[in-house]
Design a protein around this motif. Sequence first.
Motif, PDB file in Angstrom:
ATOM      1  N   UNK A  31       0.844  -1.202   0.000  1.00 26.19           N
ATOM      2  CA  UNK A  31       0.000   0.000   0.000  1.00 26.19           C
ATOM      3  C   UNK A  31       0.877   1.249   0.000  1.00 26.19           C
ATOM      4  N   UNK A  32       0.376   2.324  -0.587  1.00 26.57           N
ATOM      5  CA  UNK A  32       1.167   3.557  -0.644  1.00 26.57           C
ATOM      6  C   UNK A  32       0.954   4.450   0.560  1.00 26.57           C
ATOM      7  N   UNK A  33      -0.045   4.146   1.395  1.00 30.38           N
ATOM      8  CA  UNK A  33      -0.253   4.896   2.628  1.00 30.38           C
ATOM      9  C   UNK A  33      -0.346   3.926   3.784  1.00 30.38           C
ATOM     10  N   UNK A  34       0.376   4.159   4.833  1.00 26.62           N
ATOM     11  CA  UNK A  34       1.338   5.232   4.970  1.00 26.62           C
ATOM     12  C   UNK A  34       2.521   5.009   4.021  1.00 26.62           C
ATOM     13  N   UNK A  35       3.403   6.005   3.920  1.00 24.50           N
ATOM     14  CA  UNK A  35       4.595   5.867   3.092  1.00 24.50           C
ATOM     15  C   UNK A  35       5.300   4.583   3.527  1.00 24.50           C
ATOM     16  N   UNK A  36       5.638   3.687   2.584  1.00 22.47           N
ATOM     17  CA  UNK A  36       6.279   2.429   2.977  1.00 22.47           C
ATOM     18  C   UNK A  36       7.514   2.672   3.861  1.00 22.47           C
ATOM     19  N   UNK A  37       7.663   1.851   4.847  1.00 23.15           N
ATOM     20  CA  UNK A  37       8.708   2.040   5.863  1.00 23.15           C
ATOM     21  C   UNK A  37      10.112   2.086   5.268  1.00 23.15           C
ATOM     22  N   UNK A  38      10.352   1.366   4.186  1.00 25.90           N
ATOM     23  CA  UNK A  38      11.702   1.313   3.610  1.00 25.90           C
ATOM     24  C   UNK A  38      11.920   2.357   2.515  1.00 25.90           C
ATOM     25  N   UNK A  75       9.689   7.176  13.841  1.00 26.70           N
ATOM     26  CA  UNK A  75       8.484   7.814  13.330  1.00 26.70           C
ATOM     27  C   UNK A  75       8.289   7.465  11.869  1.00 26.70           C
ATOM     28  N   UNK A  76       7.111   7.768  11.353  1.00 31.18           N
ATOM     29  CA  UNK A  76       6.780   7.478   9.953  1.00 31.18           C
ATOM     30  C   UNK A  76       7.027   8.702   9.088  1.00 31.18           C
ATOM     31  N   UNK A  77       7.335   8.443   7.823  1.00 30.63           N
ATOM     32  CA  UNK A  77       7.406   9.525   6.844  1.00 30.63           C
ATOM     33  C   UNK A  77       5.989   9.910   6.444  1.00 30.63           C
TER      34      UNK A  77
END
Length: 134
Positions: A31-38, A75-77
């Motif tokens: 999925x594109x949300x949230x921004x993928x962790x990598x 934290x997430x981007x």
Amino acid sequence: MSAAQWTTIAALDLSTARAQVRAFAAALSAPEEPVPATYAFTVFSHPSVMETLAGLASERSAVLVHQAQDFVYNGELEADRHYTVLVDWKRHEERADRLTLRGRVQDLQGAADGTPLQEFRAEIVLFENREGAP
């Protein structure tokens, strides 16, 4: 013996523009949300990083082999933002054919103590073909 020192490569811009994130997520079937962790790891393909790695490999007549990676998330981007990623590298004193590449995502709106939003590393082997040419 002293610990190997980190050598700066660059402070790079990381854009989380939706089109770029969408393409990255599609390549991972994620999925594109949230921004993928990598997602931030993509800065390692920046020309200044690749030029540095190519130079280190050529010193040993070696090829680069990505051996391992690790991530620390504080934290997430967020989508549609710009972050600064500090990229550096260091040698392994105990193994001249190994190096670590590190990226640290800085969020100027984040932690006041300078803790990176994310930190990621790639362990690289400088693989030398030691067999003689035919």
